[in-house]
Design a protein around this motif. Structure first.
Motif, PDB file in Angstrom:
ATOM      1  N   MET A   1      91.057  26.116  22.345  1.00 41.28           N
ATOM      2  CA  MET A   1      91.312  24.978  22.704  1.00 41.28           C
ATOM      3  C   MET A   1      90.221  24.085  23.016  1.00 41.28           C
ATOM      4  O   MET A   1      90.251  22.684  22.833  1.00 41.28           O
ATOM      5  CB  MET A   1      91.967  24.986  24.240  1.00 41.28           C
ATOM      6  N   MET A   2      88.877  24.418  23.515  1.00 43.51           N
ATOM      7  CA  MET A   2      87.552  24.002  23.157  1.00 43.51           C
ATOM      8  C   MET A   2      87.476  23.090  21.978  1.00 43.51           C
ATOM      9  O   MET A   2      87.029  22.252  21.858  1.00 43.51           O
ATOM     10  CB  MET A   2      86.519  24.757  23.876  1.00 43.51           C
ATOM     11  N   GLN A   3      87.601  24.164  21.089  1.00 46.73           N
ATOM     12  CA  GLN A   3      87.061  23.541  19.540  1.00 46.73           C
ATOM     13  C   GLN A   3      88.289  22.488  18.981  1.00 46.73           C
ATOM     14  O   GLN A   3      87.858  21.588  18.674  1.00 46.73           O
ATOM     15  CB  GLN A   3      87.463  24.850  18.822  1.00 46.73           C
ATOM     16  N   PHE A   4      89.452  22.625  19.455  1.00 46.68           N
ATOM     17  CA  PHE A   4      90.551  21.696  19.141  1.00 46.68           C
ATOM     18  C   PHE A   4      89.964  20.238  19.927  1.00 46.68           C
ATOM     19  O   PHE A   4      90.036  19.171  19.251  1.00 46.68           O
ATOM     20  CB  PHE A   4      91.727  21.918  19.468  1.00 46.68           C
ATOM     21  N   GLY A   5      89.764  20.540  21.205  1.00 49.20           N
ATOM     22  CA  GLY A   5      89.420  19.205  22.055  1.00 49.20           C
ATOM     23  C   GLY A   5      88.277  18.383  21.620  1.00 49.20           C
ATOM     24  O   GLY A   5      87.963  17.160  21.496  1.00 49.20           O
ATOM     25  N   ALA A   6      87.130  19.448  21.089  1.00 49.69           N
ATOM     26  CA  ALA A   6      85.971  18.588  20.707  1.00 49.69           C
ATOM     27  C   ALA A   6      86.134  18.157  19.347  1.00 49.69           C
ATOM     28  O   ALA A   6      85.413  17.153  18.981  1.00 49.69           O
ATOM     29  CB  ALA A   6      84.810  19.605  20.456  1.00 49.69           C
ATOM     30  N   ALA A   7      87.063  18.495  18.425  1.00 51.51           N
ATOM     31  CA  ALA A   7      87.241  17.895  17.094  1.00 51.51           C
ATOM     32  C   ALA A   7      88.256  16.722  17.143  1.00 51.51           C
ATOM     33  O   ALA A   7      88.434  16.170  16.333  1.00 51.51           O
ATOM     34  CB  ALA A   7      87.801  19.031  16.209  1.00 51.51           C
ATOM     35  N   SER A   8      88.802  16.636  18.284  1.00 50.01           N
ATOM     36  CA  SER A   8      89.996  15.698  18.426  1.00 50.01           C
ATOM     37  C   SER A   8      89.666  14.202  18.639  1.00 50.01           C
ATOM     38  O   SER A   8      90.321  13.307  18.764  1.00 50.01           O
ATOM     39  CB  SER A   8      91.173  16.002  19.306  1.00 50.01           C
ATOM     40  N   VAL A   9      88.360  14.104  19.085  1.00 44.34           N
ATOM     41  CA  VAL A   9      88.011  12.823  19.324  1.00 44.34           C
ATOM     42  C   VAL A   9      86.697  12.525  18.494  1.00 44.34           C
ATOM     43  O   VAL A   9      85.888  13.247  18.125  1.00 44.34           O
ATOM     44  CB  VAL A   9      87.445  12.759  20.784  1.00 44.34           C
ATOM     45  N   ALA A  10      86.664  11.107  18.146  1.00 47.16           N
ATOM     46  CA  ALA A  10      85.577  10.588  17.110  1.00 47.16           C
ATOM     47  C   ALA A  10      84.127  10.851  18.022  1.00 47.16           C
ATOM     48  O   ALA A  10      84.130  10.173  19.198  1.00 47.16           O
ATOM     49  CB  ALA A  10      85.572   9.391  16.567  1.00 47.16           C
TER      50      ALA A  10
END
Length: 260
Positions: A139-148
């Motif tokens: 979820m951390m990986q997804f969160g970090a990749a979900s914003v520019a």
């Protein structure tokens, strides 16, 4: 470091970086007190690095105040606050709060890359976010990749599991599929009151109180992420606990103890 007296978090993270990279890392001494939090050479490459706490203090304070609002101050009672574990939200929030500074950091320092370290509170026993649990790390990986943003790398660090790279430029991560059969994963803590007791007289010996078992109700706070808001955070009935208090002449210490 950017302050005359470094914070406990800055000291802990610098020590952790030195343990992680050993002789490969060389911190730059700076007379001017500016950002970022750290500036160092790693294998000859100059890197600017900013650090920020997760979950953010305002999130913890919000949950605590919600519980405090439910506590009846005139009685010896408690409220168990159950709240969602949302690593993706907290990491994304950390990035958004710091990303606007990237260009400035590069211009000021001449660094080739800028890192972000999202960290827990140094010295705290609470582990509200954990990279050693696979679903949380994903979820951390997804969160970090979900914003520019323009960070070269984003790391998560705590004193137990050390550094975990949750983002590197060029990588993408899909939202993990969570098993929500039993509810959304959650944290919990208990806010409590001892009722109307006062500090002891000035210079007097501390006064001990044992209130025995107290009534503990439950407050459940739904996830912030709209995708999961309909899912109730997992919860169990509060444990049977008693309350002790010690009244000093300057303050009152209170603590819960288990009865089962």
């Amino acid at each position: 470091m950017t302050r005359p007296v470094p914070t406990d978090n800055e000291i802990a993270i610098r020590n952790a970086l030195e343990r992680e990279y050993g002789s490969e890392i060389e911190f730059e001494d700076r007379e001017e007190e500016d950002r970022p939090d750290f500036l160092f050479k790693l294998n000859g490459r100059l890197i600017a690095c900013e650090a920020t706490q997760v979950p953010q203090s305002e999130i913890l304070q919000y949950n605590y105040k919600r519980g405090l609002y439910e506590v009846e101050r005139t009685k010896s009672v408690g409220v168990q606050v159950v709240w969602a574990i949302e690593p993706h939200v907290w990491i994304a929030k950390a990035i958004i709060s710091k990303r606007r500074k990237i260009v400035e950091y590069k211009k000021r320092t001449g660094a080739s890359n800028v890192w972000l370290i999202a960290h827990t509170l140094a010295g705290s026993k609470d582990r509200y976010i954990r990279a050693d649990q696979p679903w949380q790390f994903q979820m951390m990986q997804f969160g970090a990749a979900s914003v520019a943003h323009g960070f070269k790398s984003v790391y998560f660090w705590d004193e137990v599991s050390g550094f975990s790279e949750v983002f590197r430029r060029g990588r993408s991560h899909k939202r993990p599929v969570l098993d929500l059969t039993d509810g959304y994963p959650s944290n919990a803590f208990t806010v409590f009151s001892s009722g109307e007791i006062k500090t002891s007289e000035e210079g007097a010996s501390p006064v001990e109180y044992d209130f025995g078992e107290i009534e503990i109700s439950q407050l459940i706070i739904p996830p912030f992420d709209p995708k999961f808001r309909k899912h109730q955070p997992k919860s169990s009935p509060p444990k049977r606990q008693g309350l002790r208090a010690t009244a000093y002449d300057t303050h009152i210490d209170m603590s819960l103890y288990d009865l089962d």
